[in-house]
Design an enzyme around this catalytic site. Structure first.
Site, PDB file in Angstrom:
ATOM      1  N   GLU A 427       0.839  -1.222   0.000  1.00 37.66           N
ATOM      2  CA  GLU A 427       0.000   0.000   0.000  1.00 37.66           C
ATOM      3  C   GLU A 427       0.865   1.260   0.000  1.00 37.66           C
ATOM      4  O   GLU A 427       0.508   2.266   0.598  1.00 37.66           O
ATOM      5  CB  GLU A 427      -0.985  -0.013   1.173  1.00 37.66           C
ATOM      6  CG  GLU A 427      -2.031  -1.097   1.002  1.00 37.66           C
ATOM      7  CD  GLU A 427      -3.178  -1.014   1.989  1.00 37.66           C
ATOM      8  OE1 GLU A 427      -3.412   0.057   2.571  1.00 37.66           O
ATOM      9  OE2 GLU A 427      -3.848  -2.045   2.162  1.00 37.66           O
TER      10      GLU A 427
HETATM   11  C1  LIG Z   1       2.206  -9.834   0.821  1.00 29.60           C
HETATM   12  C2  LIG Z   1       2.024  -8.842  -0.274  1.00 29.60           C
HETATM   13  C3  LIG Z   1       0.754  -8.446  -0.633  1.00 29.60           C
HETATM   14  C4  LIG Z   1       0.572  -7.552  -1.684  1.00 29.60           C
HETATM   15  N1  LIG Z   1      -0.710  -7.257  -2.115  1.00 29.60           N
HETATM   16  C5  LIG Z   1      -0.873  -6.557  -3.259  1.00 29.60           C
HETATM   17  C6  LIG Z   1      -2.168  -6.406  -3.855  1.00 29.60           C
HETATM   18  O1  LIG Z   1      -3.174  -6.888  -3.331  1.00 29.60           O
HETATM   19  N2  LIG Z   1      -2.269  -5.756  -5.040  1.00 29.60           N
HETATM   20  C7  LIG Z   1      -1.193  -5.210  -5.654  1.00 29.60           C
HETATM   21  O2  LIG Z   1      -1.356  -4.617  -6.719  1.00 29.60           O
HETATM   22  N3  LIG Z   1       0.045  -5.288  -5.102  1.00 29.60           N
HETATM   23  C8  LIG Z   1       0.233  -5.976  -3.938  1.00 29.60           C
HETATM   24  N4  LIG Z   1       1.485  -6.117  -3.396  1.00 29.60           N
HETATM   25  C9  LIG Z   1       2.600  -5.428  -4.003  1.00 29.60           C
HETATM   26  C10 LIG Z   1       3.149  -4.291  -3.146  1.00 29.60           C
HETATM   27  O3  LIG Z   1       2.260  -3.225  -3.142  1.00 29.60           O
HETATM   28  C11 LIG Z   1       4.543  -3.968  -3.687  1.00 29.60           C
HETATM   29  O4  LIG Z   1       5.413  -4.929  -3.129  1.00 29.60           O
HETATM   30  C12 LIG Z   1       4.990  -2.585  -3.387  1.00 29.60           C
HETATM   31  O5  LIG Z   1       4.258  -1.697  -4.176  1.00 29.60           O
HETATM   32  C13 LIG Z   1       6.469  -2.371  -3.660  1.00 29.60           C
HETATM   33  O6  LIG Z   1       6.833  -2.828  -4.928  1.00 29.60           O
HETATM   34  P1  LIG Z   1       8.101  -3.797  -5.083  1.00 29.60           P
HETATM   35  O7  LIG Z   1       8.032  -4.805  -4.030  1.00 29.60           O
HETATM   36  O8  LIG Z   1       8.222  -4.228  -6.474  1.00 29.60           O
HETATM   37  O9  LIG Z   1       9.328  -2.865  -4.702  1.00 29.60           O
HETATM   38  P2  LIG Z   1      10.191  -1.958  -5.673  1.00 29.60           P
HETATM   39  O10 LIG Z   1       9.353  -0.957  -6.358  1.00 29.60           O
HETATM   40  O11 LIG Z   1      11.063  -2.819  -6.509  1.00 29.60           O
HETATM   41  O12 LIG Z   1      11.086  -1.204  -4.596  1.00 29.60           O
HETATM   42  C14 LIG Z   1      12.143  -1.874  -3.897  1.00 29.60           C
HETATM   43  C15 LIG Z   1      12.662  -0.913  -2.829  1.00 29.60           C
HETATM   44  O13 LIG Z   1      13.108   0.302  -3.455  1.00 29.60           O
HETATM   45  C16 LIG Z   1      12.420   1.430  -2.897  1.00 29.60           C
HETATM   46  N5  LIG Z   1      12.181   2.399  -3.965  1.00 29.60           N
HETATM   47  C17 LIG Z   1      11.557   2.181  -5.152  1.00 29.60           C
HETATM   48  N6  LIG Z   1      11.501   3.318  -5.855  1.00 29.60           N
HETATM   49  C18 LIG Z   1      12.109   4.272  -5.106  1.00 29.60           C
HETATM   50  C19 LIG Z   1      12.367   5.674  -5.287  1.00 29.60           C
HETATM   51  N7  LIG Z   1      11.980   6.322  -6.401  1.00 29.60           N
HETATM   52  N8  LIG Z   1      13.007   6.340  -4.308  1.00 29.60           N
HETATM   53  C20 LIG Z   1      13.374   5.704  -3.156  1.00 29.60           C
HETATM   54  N9  LIG Z   1      13.166   4.398  -2.938  1.00 29.60           N
HETATM   55  C21 LIG Z   1      12.546   3.697  -3.903  1.00 29.60           C
HETATM   56  C22 LIG Z   1      11.137   0.854  -2.345  1.00 29.60           C
HETATM   57  O14 LIG Z   1      10.592   1.658  -1.323  1.00 29.60           O
HETATM   58  C23 LIG Z   1      11.590  -0.499  -1.826  1.00 29.60           C
HETATM   59  O15 LIG Z   1      12.169  -0.337  -0.567  1.00 29.60           O
HETATM   60  C24 LIG Z   1       1.692  -7.005  -2.337  1.00 29.60           C
HETATM   61  C25 LIG Z   1       2.978  -7.383  -1.950  1.00 29.60           C
HETATM   62  C26 LIG Z   1       3.150  -8.298  -0.955  1.00 29.60           C
HETATM   63  C27 LIG Z   1       4.543  -8.743  -0.616  1.00 29.60           C
END
Ligand SMILES: Cc1cc2nc3c(=O)[nH]c(=O)nc-3n(C[C@H](O)[C@H](O)[C@H](O)COP(=O)(O)OP(=O)(O)OC[C@H]3O[C@@H](n4cnc5c(N)ncnc54)[C@H](O)[C@@H]3O)c2cc1C
Length: 648
Positions: A427
């Site tokens: 979220e």
């Molecule tokens: C258990 C679980 C349930 C979920 N449920 C849903 C759901 O129901 N629907 C859905 O659509 N998604 C869902 N998600 C996805 C979740 O919302 C994403 O994991 C989240 O948006 C982060 O994306 P990512 O993990 O790809 O991280 P990434 O975007 O790859 O980021 C990796 C790290 O880099 C940091 N980062 C990225 N960009 C920047 C920036 N510009 N500046 C500084 N730091 C940055 C992030 O904060 C993070 O720490 C779920 C994930 C999990 C694990």
């Protein structure tokens, strides 16, 4: 894995997509926005709304059923088996737990957002997997955007099903599109007659996806050309899981939330009628952001619920456990933790309640308050769980089942820790929340004066910006040093009045500091995340202090005078954090740290990693059959809508 054959969006494209989705106008006031502008306006949040007794009475029959349900549920079993038994889901359906906010005319309980967050707080206080099921369905799944943006026809078609307990899910994330939706590859291509769209793509980590009947799916519809510029379009569709081509490709398993119904959902030529578009073509990302404004109110309340459970565990144990001749709670190091936990828990509930109450009041823009609440409470709760684990010592690290086997109370702090950690990621991760808040915090200055410092501005643009900003800054800037607010005594706040006066002068200090940072860095400020994030953290602390003081006064007036001591301690601690952030605002080590990080990333310090064993992940992918897949569910393929069964 990221697919190298698919191009990723450039930084500019990512920013453009995020900007397009932003709500650019501020039609309604916001206390937090004013804070970042250096204007302390307590009248926007104070007096803290007292409990709505009529609503509480309406919610009581449901809340009683939910309480009885939660008191008997075995969260240990749910965690151990990784499954929520269907009978429990049905019981939740029968009591209306999937339609808490759905209007009564459609068969829902028609309760308020405040009742909804109270229900989610109760569930989170015990079981992360259950709250994921209920909350993904109602905070971000179909009912919320349907309520906000659905047509009458869509409401008639979907609300009754949802109210009866049709589980729903929100599908935005993809392998390449986590925090950055510009990388979305799922497409929705209009059919020749324009009546339908064919959805193709794969969604990752979709909570409830393995059990959902209805999805909100974000997909790219054809780009549009505007003023010679191509703009990416993301559109939200309601997709029925029974439509041909919807497939659960994998059930996913995690560190915590062992029974979360989360999966990779594959869409192959799924034919969706145009009338299933929510809001309008190209409005999907904005819809997601607006939905999350309210969706994000649930998580902070859940975090407060988890904090309360931890407080109870820590308090009980710190009294019971005697070491070195005293209950451990009397040793100062532990006592300090208990005081921090209690005062922080109080503030967390104040933050969650305040943000929700402002939403319910209406005529108020909660986008910043909701984001702050999500970021602040998720991080504060994590520290509380960590402290609880430390206070429980070895028992904190031991699994509840193991404790029970040797005759001790099965207190599941380790499970709480595993379940909780994701709150800082989904979220909107903590970093993305800070970026979001920072963007809004500097927005006014950017609109007013950005063209003056932007290198590519023409002379005409520069002059126009000067003409527009000079009158504003001529009065705004001096009054961030001295203002009428300083004359206020805040007598109504009694012992907390000193914190209100601090809030007034520190808010002005924050406003000045953000302005100074803008002058110092100009357009480069956007990239100074460390500086911006410290400013955001100051604003978040000031918001939490304001909410805590206001709530304490409301409770004290109702007879709960002890609340003042909690708010006072919270504010004293928060002030120390604020002062620390101000001291380091420009981060004397930021540049040095960034340089070192770049050289680490280049591998110049890879020598540090010598002497370690090869990780499993370096030994190739695990077998799809056999023990690895049984443990992790790795790579398990399941048929359409089939629920993954843990191989045991
Ligand atoms: C258990 C679980 C349930 C979920 N449920 C849903 C759901 O129901 N629907 C859905 O659509 N998604 C869902 N998600 C996805 C979740 O919302 C994403 O994991 C989240 O948006 C982060 O994306 P990512 O993990 O790809 O991280 P990434 O975007 O790859 O980021 C990796 C790290 O880099 C940091 N980062 C990225 N960009 C920047 C920036 N510009 N500046 C500084 N730091 C940055 C992030 O904060 C993070 O720490 C779920 C994930 C999990 C694990």
């Amino acid at each position: 894995m990221t697919d190298a054959s698919r191009p990723l969006a450039t930084e500019k494209e990512a920013r453009d997509v995020a900007e397009q989705a932003r709500e650019t106008e501020w039609e309604h006031p916001s206390f937090a926005r004013e804070l970042f502008l250096g204007r302390f306006r307590p009248e926007l949040i104070h007096p803290h709304p007292p409990p709505d007794l009529a609503e509480e009475a309406r919610a009581k029959p449901f809340m009683d059923k939910l309480q009885a349900f939660m008191d008997k549920v075995s969260s240990e079993e749910i965690d151990r088996t990784g499954e929520i038994p269907e009978v429990l889901v049905q019981e939740l359906r029968d009591m209306g737990a999937f339609g808490i906010k759905i209007p009564k005319e459609y068969g829902g309980l028609g309760l308020s957002q405040m009742s909804y967050i109270r229900a989610m707080e109760l569930v989170t206080s015990k079981d992360g997997s259950l709250v994921a099921l209920l909350s993904a369905s109602q905070s971000i799944g179909v009912p919320q955007p349907l309520k906000l943006f659905g047509t009458d026809d869509q409401k008639k078609r979907f609300f009754p099903r949802l109210a009866k307990g049709a589980i729903s899910a929100f599908a935005l994330t993809e392998v390449d599109a986590g925090s950055d939706p510009a990388n979305m590859h799922t497409t929705a291509t209009p059919t020749e007659d324009g009546e339908h769209f064919l959805i193709n793509g794969e969604k990752l980590w979709c909570t409830n996806g393995t059990r959902a009947e209805l999805f909100v799916v974000m997909a790219r519809t054809p780009d549009v050309e505007k003023n010679g510029k191509t703009s990416k379009q993301i559109t939200a569709f309601i997709v029925d899981a029974s439509m041909p081509g919807v497939e659960v490709a994998h059930r996913l398993r995690f560190m915590g939330l062992k029974a979360i119904e989360n999966g990779v959902i594959r869409f192959t030529n799924v034919k969706v009628p145009r009338e299933n578009i929510l809001w309008g073509e190209g409005k999907g990302l904005k819809l997601a952001l607006v939905t999350l404004n309210t969706g994000r109110l649930t998580l902070p309340a859940g975090c407060a619920g988890a904090a309360k459970s931890m407080l109870r565990i820590a308090r009980t144990w710190a009294n019971e456990r005697v070491q070195w001749g005293q209950p451990i709670g009397k040793h100062e190091a532990v006592a300090q933790k208990i005081a921090k936990m209690a005062s922080m828990t109080f503030a967390m509930e104040a933050v969650a309640e305040m943000a929700t109450a402002l939403y319910e009041k209406g005529g108020y823009d909660i986008r910043l308050e909701a984001a702050i609440a999500k970021m602040y409470n998720s991080e504060a709760g994590w520290r509380i769980i960590d402290d609880t684990l430390q206070i429980r010592g070895g028992r904190g690290y031991e699994m509840a089942e193991s404790l029970a086997r040797r005759g001790e109370k099965p207190i599941a702090v380790e499970r709480a820790m595993r379940d909780y950690r994701i709150n800082l990621i989904f979220e909107g991760s903590s970093e993305i929340m800070r970026l979001f808040i920072a963007r809004e915090a500097v927005d006014h200055h950017f609109k007013m004066a950005f063209d003056i410092v932007k290198p590519e501005s023409t002379m005409k643009e520069r002059l126009a910006a000067m003409a527009r900003s000079t009158p504003f800054y001529l009065t705004w800037y001096p009054t961030r040093w001295v203002g009428m607010g300083q004359l206020k005594t805040y007598g109504e706040f009694g012992k907390l009045a000193k914190h209100m006066r601090y809030l007034e002068r520190t808010t002005r200090h924050l406003g000045r500091s953000i302005f100074h940072a803008m002058v110092r860095y100009g357009p480069k400020l956007e990239r100074k995340q460390a500086v911006l994030f410290r400013a955001v953290d100051i604003g978040a602390e000031l918001f939490a202090m304001s909410a805590a003081c206001s709530r304490a006064v409301m409770l004290a007036k109702g007879g709960r005078k002890e609340a003042i001591a909690l708010a006072d301690t919270f504010c004293r601690e928060a002030r120390l954090r604020v002062e620390e952030h101000f001291r380091n605002l420009y981060g004397p080590n930021d540049e040095n740290m960034y340089k070192l990080a770049m050289s680490v990333l280049k591998g110049e310090h890879a020598w540090l990693e010598h002497g370690i064993a090869a990780a499993d992940s370096e030994m190739g992918l695990p077998e799809l059959e056999g023990s690895m897949s049984q443990i992790h569910g790795a790579g398990e393929l399941v048929g359409k809508n089939e629920v993954y069964a843990l191989a045991e």
